[in-house]
Motif scaffolding. Sequence first.
Motif, mmCIF file in Angstrom:
data_model
loop_
_atom_site.group_PDB
_atom_site.id
_atom_site.type_symbol
_atom_site.label_atom_id
_atom_site.label_comp_id
_atom_site.label_asym_id
_atom_site.label_seq_id
_atom_site.Cartn_x
_atom_site.Cartn_y
_atom_site.Cartn_z
ATOM 1 N N ALA A 116 0.768 -1.250 -0.176
ATOM 2 C CA ALA A 116 0.075 0.130 -0.041
ATOM 3 C C ALA A 116 0.934 1.154 0.009
ATOM 4 N N LEU A 117 1.793 0.986 0.663
ATOM 5 C CA LEU A 117 2.645 2.436 0.896
ATOM 6 C C LEU A 117 3.598 2.557 -0.446
ATOM 7 N N VAL A 118 3.914 1.624 -0.953
ATOM 8 C CA VAL A 118 4.582 1.868 -2.426
ATOM 9 C C VAL A 118 3.732 2.309 -3.454
ATOM 10 N N SER A 119 2.568 1.688 -3.329
ATOM 11 C CA SER A 119 1.383 2.238 -4.363
ATOM 12 C C SER A 119 0.984 3.596 -4.022
ATOM 13 N N ALA A 120 0.931 4.151 -2.841
ATOM 14 C CA ALA A 120 0.551 5.318 -2.805
ATOM 15 C C ALA A 120 1.802 6.430 -3.257
ATOM 16 N N LEU A 121 2.916 5.902 -2.930
ATOM 17 C CA LEU A 121 3.935 7.065 -3.442
ATOM 18 C C LEU A 121 4.279 7.111 -4.781
ATOM 19 N N LEU A 122 4.254 5.789 -5.284
ATOM 20 C CA LEU A 122 4.165 5.723 -6.901
ATOM 21 C C LEU A 122 3.044 6.623 -7.483
ATOM 22 N N ILE A 123 1.868 6.580 -7.010
ATOM 23 C CA ILE A 123 0.688 7.568 -7.663
ATOM 24 C C ILE A 123 0.955 9.018 -7.196
ATOM 25 N N ALA A 124 1.371 9.231 -6.053
ATOM 26 C CA ALA A 124 1.632 10.667 -5.729
ATOM 27 C C ALA A 124 2.732 11.222 -6.611
ATOM 28 N N VAL A 125 3.802 10.491 -6.949
ATOM 29 C CA VAL A 125 4.951 10.862 -8.178
ATOM 30 C C VAL A 125 4.183 10.777 -9.284
ATOM 31 N N ALA A 126 3.447 9.945 -9.865
ATOM 32 C CA ALA A 126 2.925 9.927 -10.998
ATOM 33 C C ALA A 126 2.075 11.210 -11.404
ATOM 34 N N GLN A 127 1.149 11.593 -10.274
ATOM 35 C CA GLN A 127 0.317 12.552 -10.420
ATOM 36 C C GLN A 127 1.069 14.016 -10.295
ATOM 37 N N ARG A 128 2.181 14.023 -9.695
ATOM 38 C CA ARG A 128 2.994 15.257 -9.599
ATOM 39 C C ARG A 128 3.567 15.678 -11.093
#
Length: 368
Positions: free
Chosen positions: A256-268
């Motif tokens: 879950a943590l890795v998924s959230a971080l990757l999505i946050a970076v992808a959105q940015r």
Amino acid sequence: MPLLDIAKGIACAVIVGHHLSRYGAMPVGAFPLAPDFLGWLIDDGRLAVQVFLVIAGFLAAASLAPDGVLRVDRPMARILQRYGRLVMPYLAALTVCVLVAALVRPWMSGDDVPASPSIGQLFAHGLLMQDLLGYEALSTGVWYVAIDFQLFVLALSLMSLPAMLRRSPVAPASRERWIPVALVLALAVASLTLFNRDAGLDDTALYFFGAYGLGMLAFWIGRATRASTWQGAIALLALTGAGALAIDWRSRIAIALVSALLIAVAQRQDWLSLAGRPNAAMPLQRLGRISYSLFLIHFPVLLAMNAAVVQLGPHAGWIDALGMAVTFGLSVAAALVLHRWVEVRPASWRAVAALFAALLVSGMLVSA
């Protein structure tokens, strides 16, 4: 956001593979052909559900409070709308599963086939309360639908609190937008460090809010306008998850943590739209769009195919492996039908009532 559809498509394929590898006689026969792969699906395939939890939280924040302030005028109406959208395909798939289970029960034994349902069990499933009331599931994965609804209600309740305090000195208007973020962060931390470590709470949203909350926070982090704010927020998100894992390592929370971080970076980085990029992953994107229907309908297809293969008598393992592959293909075909004719239709109480009635009638017929 095609990239999220692709992520959902991959995660859903893994979850379906997990169930294909666990239920029925086919995975037993096929296991010697690919023991490492099937073993991984059996042991770790379930972790893919964490991707769905994070994405669900991300989309909830985007829909309900993209700027940190709730944009819903009638929260109760929104909750009922969410219920209707969730249960229409869910009730249709459950009806199919009840009927298929009754058909295959003479040829399949054990816990893989759900028992004939009681009237209370049917009502509990229709109200998304089967686990809370202690009823056996009528299909695999239905727990997730109930948890998704609980999580949505909990998130909406948290974000509705500032509106209740709007005229109070406790919540000045200038700071109102930060209250939902703070509440989500606080409850996510409590879930990650406390509730998620208590298996007795796994029928409640509190157990899963850590992953869901990480997704919500990832959305708000991606909306930061200043680079320094984004960097500080992403570091806080990473430290929150790392701290929870330091207290008690759980693979599901790591995913879950890795998924959230990757999505946050992808959105940015504006990658979620895949603008200007080749669309080679279109099949996965389409699979992601029907992932909910696939998640709901694949189990009755799995039961029917296992029963059909059992009728072949003794056979080679490659036939079981082929049967598993065919089951996946048929599940996708069934999901396309469910998605087109039920999931994307506008939710209405008349449709919900009709589908609820169909489930009750089918359950009473097979139990008679």
